[in-house]
Design a protein around this motif. Structure first.
Motif, PDB file in Angstrom:
ATOM      1  N   SER A   1      34.658  56.205   9.020  1.00  0.00           N
ATOM      2  CA  SER A   1      34.416  54.870   8.489  1.00  0.00           C
ATOM      3  C   SER A   1      32.964  54.730   8.039  1.00  0.00           C
ATOM      4  N   PHE A   2      32.036  55.050   8.922  1.00  0.00           N
ATOM      5  CA  PHE A   2      30.621  54.915   8.604  1.00  0.00           C
ATOM      6  C   PHE A   2      30.236  55.792   7.421  1.00  0.00           C
TER       7      PHE A   2
ATOM      8  N   TYR B   1      20.989  42.484   4.449  1.00  0.00           N
ATOM      9  CA  TYR B   1      21.684  43.675   4.911  1.00  0.00           C
ATOM     10  C   TYR B   1      22.962  43.905   4.131  1.00  0.00           C
ATOM     11  N   VAL B   2      23.391  45.143   4.127  1.00  0.00           N
ATOM     12  CA  VAL B   2      24.718  45.510   3.647  1.00  0.00           C
ATOM     13  C   VAL B   2      25.513  45.862   4.895  1.00  0.00           C
ATOM     14  N   VAL B   3      26.632  45.199   5.094  1.00  0.00           N
ATOM     15  CA  VAL B   3      27.455  45.446   6.268  1.00  0.00           C
ATOM     16  C   VAL B   3      28.614  46.355   5.883  1.00  0.00           C
ATOM     17  N   LEU B   4      28.785  47.413   6.654  1.00  0.00           N
ATOM     18  CA  LEU B   4      29.876  48.352   6.472  1.00  0.00           C
ATOM     19  C   LEU B   4      30.916  47.998   7.528  1.00  0.00           C
ATOM     20  N   MET B   5      31.989  47.341   7.118  1.00  0.00           N
ATOM     21  CA  MET B   5      32.998  46.898   8.092  1.00  0.00           C
ATOM     22  C   MET B   5      33.950  48.030   8.431  1.00  0.00           C
TER      23      MET B   5
ATOM     24  N   LEU C   1      26.694  49.003  10.514  1.00  0.00           N
ATOM     25  CA  LEU C   1      28.104  49.229  10.805  1.00  0.00           C
ATOM     26  C   LEU C   1      28.566  48.078  11.679  1.00  0.00           C
ATOM     27  N   HIS C   2      29.612  47.388  11.250  1.00  0.00           N
ATOM     28  CA  HIS C   2      30.114  46.211  11.962  1.00  0.00           C
ATOM     29  C   HIS C   2      31.518  46.526  12.464  1.00  0.00           C
TER      30      HIS C   2
ATOM     31  N   ARG D   1      29.012  54.187   3.967  1.00  0.00           N
ATOM     32  CA  ARG D   1      27.592  54.443   3.700  1.00  0.00           C
ATOM     33  C   ARG D   1      27.428  55.203   2.399  1.00  0.00           C
ATOM     34  N   ASP D   2      28.288  56.209   2.184  1.00  0.00           N
ATOM     35  CA  ASP D   2      28.193  56.994   0.953  1.00  0.00           C
ATOM     36  C   ASP D   2      28.486  56.127  -0.276  1.00  0.00           C
TER      37      ASP D   2
END
Length: 177
Positions: free
Chosen positions: A96-97, A53-57, A28-29, A101-102
């Protein structure tokens, strides 16, 4: 990825290298300086994501903020308004997360058990609030945290992972005391 919190519209974003195959850790960014998702924050997320990584903005300021022109004082006022509203900060960060993420999980990109969080400036304060509230982060890294203390003094601390806060003398922006 659009989502709504308390009637306000937000726009999260997944950032990752297209060559990623299989599940990777997710991050989570949360950017700071009162800025939502835009070219600068997307660039930061791309650097953080790399190939691993996969960044979740997270958008903590509503999607209109990214395109609006505001001076430093207006940005600071907006950031403090969000930060001082702990229930909103927690609801927005969680939504948001969870939303991103889902979506990343549906795409087969992330190992949902390997979540971390990175925050800069105000985003560091938001990430710390999420961690204190028990978000499932294995690690949290924050830089130049403008709001390092809990919004509500005495708030129970339910951090699930390790925390690294880079703040103070090593930070060229924060005034030395």
């Amino acid at each position: 990825m659009p989502y709504e919190v308390n009637g306000r519209q937000f726009e999260g974003k997944l950032v990752y290298d297209d060559s990623v195959t299989g599940q990777t850790p997710n991050d989570l960014h949360a950017a700071g300086l009162g800025r939502a998702i835009g070219p600068d924050t997307t660039g930061q997320a791309q650097q953080a994501a790399g190939r691993d990584y996969v960044v979740l903005m997270a958008d903590m300021f509503a999607k209109a903020t990214a395109t609006s022109q505001k001076d430093q004082e207006q940005l600071r006022a907006g950031m403090l308004a969000v930060h001082k509203d702990r229930p909103f900060t927690l609801a927005c960060g969680k939504k948001s997360f969870d939303t991103m993420r889902d979506e990343a999980d549906k795409l087969g990109l992330v190992d949902t058990g390997k979540a971390a969080a990175i925050g800069y400036c105000a985003g560091g304060g938001y990430v710390l609030e999420q961690a204190r509230a028990g978000a499932p982060f294995k690690a949290v890294v924050v830089f130049h945290v403008t709001n390092p203390n809990p919004v509500v003094p005495g708030t129970p601390c339910n951090v699930k992972g390790r925390v690294l806060a880079i703040h103070g003398r090593a930070d060229p922006v924060t005034p030395k005391r």
